[in-house]
Design a protein around this motif. Structure first.
Motif, PDB file in Angstrom:
ATOM      1  N   VAL A  23     -57.380 -17.455  19.619  1.00  0.00           N
ATOM      2  CA  VAL A  23     -57.816 -17.553  21.018  1.00  0.00           C
ATOM      3  C   VAL A  23     -56.621 -17.920  21.901  1.00  0.00           C
ATOM      4  O   VAL A  23     -55.662 -18.554  21.446  1.00  0.00           O
ATOM      5  CB  VAL A  23     -58.961 -18.581  21.178  1.00  0.00           C
ATOM      6  CG1 VAL A  23     -58.487 -20.010  20.906  1.00  0.00           C
ATOM      7  CG2 VAL A  23     -59.605 -18.486  22.567  1.00  0.00           C
ATOM      8  N   GLY A  24     -56.723 -17.511  23.153  1.00  0.00           N
ATOM      9  CA  GLY A  24     -55.761 -17.903  24.178  1.00  0.00           C
ATOM     10  C   GLY A  24     -56.522 -18.182  25.459  1.00  0.00           C
ATOM     11  O   GLY A  24     -57.731 -17.937  25.537  1.00  0.00           O
ATOM     12  N   THR A  25     -55.837 -18.679  26.457  1.00  0.00           N
ATOM     13  CA  THR A  25     -56.491 -18.980  27.727  1.00  0.00           C
ATOM     14  C   THR A  25     -55.743 -18.342  28.888  1.00  0.00           C
ATOM     15  O   THR A  25     -54.536 -18.117  28.822  1.00  0.00           O
ATOM     16  CB  THR A  25     -56.590 -20.506  27.978  1.00  0.00           C
ATOM     17  OG1 THR A  25     -55.272 -21.064  27.978  1.00  0.00           O
ATOM     18  CG2 THR A  25     -57.442 -21.187  26.922  1.00  0.00           C
ATOM     19  N   VAL A  86     -59.667 -12.299  30.945  1.00  0.00           N
ATOM     20  CA  VAL A  86     -59.924 -12.386  29.507  1.00  0.00           C
ATOM     21  C   VAL A  86     -59.232 -11.235  28.786  1.00  0.00           C
ATOM     22  O   VAL A  86     -58.503 -11.436  27.811  1.00  0.00           O
ATOM     23  CB  VAL A  86     -61.443 -12.381  29.202  1.00  0.00           C
ATOM     24  CG1 VAL A  86     -61.718 -12.143  27.723  1.00  0.00           C
ATOM     25  CG2 VAL A  86     -62.094 -13.677  29.658  1.00  0.00           C
ATOM     26  N   VAL A  87     -59.449 -10.021  29.269  1.00  0.00           N
ATOM     27  CA  VAL A  87     -58.850  -8.833  28.654  1.00  0.00           C
ATOM     28  C   VAL A  87     -57.322  -8.948  28.672  1.00  0.00           C
ATOM     29  O   VAL A  87     -56.654  -8.724  27.651  1.00  0.00           O
ATOM     30  CB  VAL A  87     -59.315  -7.545  29.366  1.00  0.00           C
ATOM     31  CG1 VAL A  87     -58.565  -6.324  28.835  1.00  0.00           C
ATOM     32  CG2 VAL A  87     -60.821  -7.362  29.215  1.00  0.00           C
ATOM     33  N   GLY A  88     -56.772  -9.321  29.817  1.00  0.00           N
ATOM     34  CA  GLY A  88     -55.324  -9.450  29.951  1.00  0.00           C
ATOM     35  C   GLY A  88     -54.740 -10.517  29.045  1.00  0.00           C
ATOM     36  O   GLY A  88     -53.672 -10.316  28.442  1.00  0.00           O
ATOM     37  N   ASN A  94     -51.890 -11.493  22.421  1.00  0.00           N
ATOM     38  CA  ASN A  94     -52.240 -10.897  21.131  1.00  0.00           C
ATOM     39  C   ASN A  94     -53.246 -11.767  20.370  1.00  0.00           C
ATOM     40  O   ASN A  94     -53.006 -12.188  19.239  1.00  0.00           O
ATOM     41  CB  ASN A  94     -50.983 -10.638  20.288  1.00  0.00           C
ATOM     42  CG  ASN A  94     -51.279  -9.776  19.084  1.00  0.00           C
ATOM     43  OD1 ASN A  94     -52.190  -8.953  19.102  1.00  0.00           O
ATOM     44  ND2 ASN A  94     -50.512  -9.985  18.024  1.00  0.00           N
ATOM     45  N   THR A  95     -54.382 -12.039  21.019  1.00  0.00           N
ATOM     46  CA  THR A  95     -55.438 -12.856  20.418  1.00  0.00           C
ATOM     47  C   THR A  95     -56.728 -12.050  20.283  1.00  0.00           C
ATOM     48  O   THR A  95     -56.913 -11.033  20.951  1.00  0.00           O
ATOM     49  CB  THR A  95     -55.739 -14.099  21.277  1.00  0.00           C
ATOM     50  OG1 THR A  95     -56.151 -13.682  22.590  1.00  0.00           O
ATOM     51  CG2 THR A  95     -54.531 -15.019  21.381  1.00  0.00           C
ATOM     52  N   ASN A  96     -57.607 -12.551  19.429  1.00  0.00           N
ATOM     53  CA  ASN A  96     -58.934 -11.945  19.286  1.00  0.00           C
ATOM     54  C   ASN A  96     -59.812 -12.277  20.489  1.00  0.00           C
ATOM     55  O   ASN A  96     -60.613 -11.448  20.920  1.00  0.00           O
ATOM     56  CB  ASN A  96     -59.628 -12.469  18.023  1.00  0.00           C
ATOM     57  CG  ASN A  96     -58.830 -12.190  16.772  1.00  0.00           C
ATOM     58  OD1 ASN A  96     -58.220 -13.107  16.211  1.00  0.00           O
ATOM     59  ND2 ASN A  96     -58.799 -10.951  16.335  1.00  0.00           N
ATOM     60  N   TYR A  97     -59.685 -13.517  20.979  1.00  0.00           N
ATOM     61  CA  TYR A  97     -60.528 -14.018  22.062  1.00  0.00           C
ATOM     62  C   TYR A  97     -59.679 -14.655  23.157  1.00  0.00           C
ATOM     63  O   TYR A  97     -58.551 -15.075  22.916  1.00  0.00           O
ATOM     64  CB  TYR A  97     -61.487 -15.109  21.550  1.00  0.00           C
ATOM     65  CG  TYR A  97     -62.358 -14.700  20.414  1.00  0.00           C
ATOM     66  CD1 TYR A  97     -63.423 -13.814  20.602  1.00  0.00           C
ATOM     67  CD2 TYR A  97     -62.146 -15.195  19.130  1.00  0.00           C
ATOM     68  CE1 TYR A  97     -64.242 -13.440  19.545  1.00  0.00           C
ATOM     69  CE2 TYR A  97     -62.956 -14.821  18.072  1.00  0.00           C
ATOM     70  CZ  TYR A  97     -63.994 -13.946  18.282  1.00  0.00           C
ATOM     71  OH  TYR A  97     -64.803 -13.565  17.240  1.00  0.00           O
ATOM     72  N   ALA A  98     -60.294 -14.759  24.337  1.00  0.00           N
ATOM     73  CA  ALA A  98     -59.664 -15.517  25.424  1.00  0.00           C
ATOM     74  C   ALA A  98     -60.754 -16.174  26.262  1.00  0.00           C
ATOM     75  O   ALA A  98     -61.908 -15.720  26.288  1.00  0.00           O
ATOM     76  CB  ALA A  98     -58.795 -14.623  26.301  1.00  0.00           C
ATOM     77  N   ILE A  99     -60.354 -17.246  26.927  1.00  0.00           N
ATOM     78  CA  ILE A  99     -61.214 -17.964  27.865  1.00  0.00           C
ATOM     79  C   ILE A  99     -60.488 -17.974  29.203  1.00  0.00           C
ATOM     80  O   ILE A  99     -59.280 -18.245  29.255  1.00  0.00           O
ATOM     81  CB  ILE A  99     -61.457 -19.422  27.412  1.00  0.00           C
ATOM     82  CG1 ILE A  99     -61.950 -19.480  25.961  1.00  0.00           C
ATOM     83  CG2 ILE A  99     -62.442 -20.120  28.355  1.00  0.00           C
ATOM     84  CD1 ILE A  99     -61.923 -20.880  25.370  1.00  0.00           C
ATOM     85  N   ALA A 100     -61.216 -17.672  30.290  1.00  0.00           N
ATOM     86  CA  ALA A 100     -60.586 -17.605  31.611  1.00  0.00           C
ATOM     87  C   ALA A 100     -61.377 -18.406  32.645  1.00  0.00           C
ATOM     88  O   ALA A 100     -62.597 -18.558  32.521  1.00  0.00           O
ATOM     89  CB  ALA A 100     -60.485 -16.152  32.066  1.00  0.00           C
ATOM     90  N   ALA A 101     -60.659 -18.889  33.643  1.00  0.00           N
ATOM     91  CA  ALA A 101     -61.282 -19.618  34.754  1.00  0.00           C
ATOM     92  C   ALA A 101     -60.554 -19.272  36.041  1.00  0.00           C
ATOM     93  O   ALA A 101     -59.327 -19.260  36.090  1.00  0.00           O
ATOM     94  CB  ALA A 101     -61.206 -21.125  34.509  1.00  0.00           C
ATOM     95  N   THR A 125     -63.790 -10.950  24.224  1.00  0.00           N
ATOM     96  CA  THR A 125     -62.802 -10.064  23.623  1.00  0.00           C
ATOM     97  C   THR A 125     -62.438  -8.992  24.659  1.00  0.00           C
ATOM     98  O   THR A 125     -63.105  -8.902  25.697  1.00  0.00           O
ATOM     99  CB  THR A 125     -63.394  -9.371  22.382  1.00  0.00           C
ATOM    100  OG1 THR A 125     -64.452  -8.499  22.810  1.00  0.00           O
ATOM    101  CG2 THR A 125     -63.930 -10.372  21.369  1.00  0.00           C
ATOM    102  N   PRO A 126     -61.468  -8.142  24.358  1.00  0.00           N
ATOM    103  CA  PRO A 126     -61.187  -7.050  25.299  1.00  0.00           C
ATOM    104  C   PRO A 126     -62.388  -6.124  25.510  1.00  0.00           C
ATOM    105  O   PRO A 126     -62.530  -5.523  26.561  1.00  0.00           O
ATOM    106  CB  PRO A 126     -60.022  -6.306  24.642  1.00  0.00           C
ATOM    107  CG  PRO A 126     -59.322  -7.349  23.844  1.00  0.00           C
ATOM    108  CD  PRO A 126     -60.431  -8.227  23.308  1.00  0.00           C
TER     109      PRO A 126
END
Length: 166
Positions: A23-25, A86-88, A94-101, A125-126
Motif C-alpha cells: 500500500v501507499g498513500t 488512488v490510481v496515480g 508501484n503498490t497493490n493499493y493506495a489510500i487518498a485524501a 486499486t487502479p
C-alpha cells in the motif's frame, strides 16, 4: 493515536501481511497522517512503500497524473480527484493499493459550494476504488483526525472484502 486507531492499523497490517500486498498513500489535506497511522505498527516496511504529500494541484498532476481539466473545472476537492489520486499513487509507488485524501480541513480554503470540512477519501486499486465524503467542520485538528481514522477504517473494510474474495 487513540486506541481504536491502533487496533485498525494492526488489523490493516495483519491483512496486508497475510495477503502479501503493498500500500501507499496520496495525501493532500491530511499531510501524511494516514501514512503515519500505517507505520505506527512495527514491520510496516514489509507492506508500506511510501506516501506522496500532494498539497498543491501541480503535484497532483505531475506525480499522480490527476487530470488538469478536472482540477480546473471541479477543484481538487471531489470524488473523481480522490479516485485519480488512488490510481496515480498505485502506479507511481508501484503498490497493490493506495489510500487518498483531498479536502478543506480549515479554517480557510472552503467556498459556498465546497465548505470547510469537506474531505473526500478514497482507497483501492487502479481498477476499483471506494470513496467517502466527510462534510462536517469540527475545526482543523478534529477534521484531520476524523479524516485519518475514516480513511483507515474504509481501507480496512476494503481489505476485508478483498481478502474474502481471494
Amino acid at each position: 493515536m487513540d486506541f481504536e486507531s491502533k487496533i485498525i492499523s494492526r488489523e490493516v497490517s495483519q491483512l496486508l501481511w497475510e495477503m502479501e500486498k503493498t500500500v501507499g498513500t496520496a495525501e493532500s489535506c491530511t499531510g501524511g497522517r494516514i501514512a503515519e497511522a500505517i507505520i505506527a505498527v512495527p514491520g510496516a516496511s514489509k507492506y508500506f512503500k511510501g506516501g506522496i504529500i500532494c498539497y498543491v494541484d501541480e503535484v497532483k498532476q505531475s506525480l499522480l497524473n490527476v487530470d488538469a481539466q478536472v482540477l480546473e473545472e471541479k477543484t481538487a476537492v471531489n470524488e473523481e480527484v480522490a479516485c485519480q489520486m488512488v490510481v496515480g499513487a498505485c502506479k507511481t509507488l508501484n503498490t497493490n493499493y493506495a489510500i487518498a485524501a483531498t479536502g478543506y480541513a480549515g479554517p480557510g480554503g472552503g467556498s459556498k459550494e465546497i465548505p470547510v470540512g469537506t474531505i473526500w477519501l478514497a482507497c483501492g486499486t487502479p481498477e476499483k476504488q471506494v470513496t467517502m465524503k466527510l462534510e462536517e467542520d469540527h475545526g482543523r485538528d478534529i477534521n484531520l483526525a476524523i479524516a485519518t481514522h475514516s480513511a483507515m477504517q474504509m481501507f480496512l473494510d476494503f481489505l476485508k472484502e478483498e481478502s474474502s474474495e481471494e
